[in-house]
Design an enzyme around this catalytic site. Structure first.
Site, mmCIF file in Angstrom:
data_model
loop_
_atom_site.group_PDB
_atom_site.id
_atom_site.type_symbol
_atom_site.label_atom_id
_atom_site.label_comp_id
_atom_site.label_asym_id
_atom_site.label_seq_id
_atom_site.Cartn_x
_atom_site.Cartn_y
_atom_site.Cartn_z
ATOM 1 N N ASP A 69 48.784 -32.337 43.723
ATOM 2 C CA ASP A 69 49.417 -32.552 45.040
ATOM 3 C C ASP A 69 50.930 -32.572 44.804
ATOM 4 O O ASP A 69 51.528 -33.618 44.560
ATOM 5 C CB ASP A 69 48.913 -33.855 45.665
ATOM 6 N N ALA A 70 51.512 -31.374 44.870
ATOM 7 C CA ALA A 70 52.931 -31.214 44.513
ATOM 8 C C ALA A 70 53.774 -30.755 45.696
ATOM 9 O O ALA A 70 54.995 -30.834 45.652
ATOM 10 C CB ALA A 70 53.047 -30.212 43.365
ATOM 11 N N LYS A 71 53.120 -30.233 46.723
ATOM 12 C CA LYS A 71 53.789 -29.777 47.952
ATOM 13 C C LYS A 71 54.981 -28.886 47.649
ATOM 14 O O LYS A 71 56.108 -29.152 48.076
ATOM 15 C CB LYS A 71 54.163 -30.968 48.833
ATOM 16 N N ARG A 72 54.727 -27.800 46.914
ATOM 17 C CA ARG A 72 55.804 -26.888 46.521
ATOM 18 C C ARG A 72 55.927 -25.725 47.504
ATOM 19 O O ARG A 72 55.205 -25.659 48.496
ATOM 20 C CB ARG A 72 55.555 -26.360 45.092
#
Ligand SMILES: O=c1ccn([C@@H]2O[C@H](COP(=O)(O)O)[C@@H](O)[C@H]2O)c(=O)[nH]1
EC number: 4.1.1.23
Length: 272
Positions: free
Chosen positions: A94-97
């Site tokens: 869950d890095a939301k890149r």
């Protein structure tokens, strides 16, 4: 991992639970702080105690990046541990890149190739060329932010442009992109009333659903409108499971909380 394999796991375990590994050193049991890698020791105990009750683990990378090099090493040890010991479990970074194309390619390599996660969360607002580098990875999954669980989701995501809420445009447009079979969406459990509309737009996609537990979302409400033929849901709980106790019994306490959700899921699966 394919969505078919994920569905098989869901059927076998009677669970569509995703355990969030959001490790905060101020919240974990004190005795672990004396170990060489407290984050990894905590995760290892949680994973060993819950692996038969869940189909997915989701470390939020913020909780590792916050501890610099040591945090990144703990993240690497955690994903390696899951991949080696429990290879059937679906893993989510869950890095939301998301960035211009060549930069997105590097983010995708970092999470899907180097760390070897099955999937990564991606922000959609830089558009097609920022998302397709993630979709280029075969047998990996891109989880696009659809309608998030927080209050701020109403600032932009539900705002209408030409009579249509922006999150709907994100879903409709992204499903036409290359390799959209490997596209999933984040939809918050706190937005249960939106699931019917979302399922009309993306009937077959898996939805990653955070917001059950600490954020107050209801499992039953989400399932009522969110389930599809392949279940199509990964329900995440992080704090509600991993911080059930901060004493030496923390792993057992996490198992107890995970078991409550798994039992509720088994009942829902039986009814559908
Ligand atoms: O819309 C979103 C997108 C991501 N999250 C993340 O999920 C977990 C939720 O943790 P809880 O402790 O179960 O509330 C966390 O990593 C968030 O950053 C989200 O909550 N909502």
């Amino acid at each position: 991992m394919t969505t078919k394999q994920l569905y098989n796991q869901i059927q076998q375990k009677k669970s569509f639970l995703c355990v969030g590994l959001d490790v905060d050193l101020t919240k974990i049991p004190q005795h672990l702080l004396a170990t060489e890698d407290p984050i990894f020791e905590f995760n290892k105990a949680i994973i060993d105690a819950t692996h038969d009750l869940c189909v997915s683990y989701k470390p939020n990378t913020a909780f590792y990046e916050a501890y610099g090099l040591k945090g990144w090493q703990s993240l690497e040890k955690t994903i390696n541990y899951i991949n080696e010991k429990y290879p059937d479990i679906f893993t989510i970074a869950d890095a939301k890149r998301g960035d211009i194309g060549n930069t997105s390619t590097m983010y995708a390599k970092a999470f899907l190739e180097d760390l070897n996660f099955d999937s990564v969360t991606v922000a959609p607002y830089m558009g097609k060329d920022s998302v397709e580098p993630f979709l280029a990875f075969e047998n990996k999954h891109t989880i696009l932010l659809g309608l998030t669980s927080n209050e701020g989701a109403f600032d932009f995501q539900t705002q209408e442009i030409d009579g249509k809420p922006m999150y709907q445009t994100v879903l409709e447009t992204s499903k036409t992109w290359k390799n959209s079979e490997n596209l999933m969406y984040v939809v918050g459990a706190t937005k249960a009333e939106y699931f019917k509309e979302i399922r009309n737009i993306v009937p077959d996609s898996f939805l990653l659903v955070p917001g059950v537990g600490a954020q107050g979302g209801s499992l039953e409400d989400v399932c009522k409108f969110g389930m599809n033929k392949q279940v199509g849901l990964l329900i995440n709980s992080s704090r509600g499971i991993i911080y059930a106790s901060n004493q030496t019994d923390f792993a057992e306490a996490a198992r107890t909380e995970a078991l409550k959700l798994q039992k509720a899921m088994a009942i829902i699966l039986e009814q559908n």
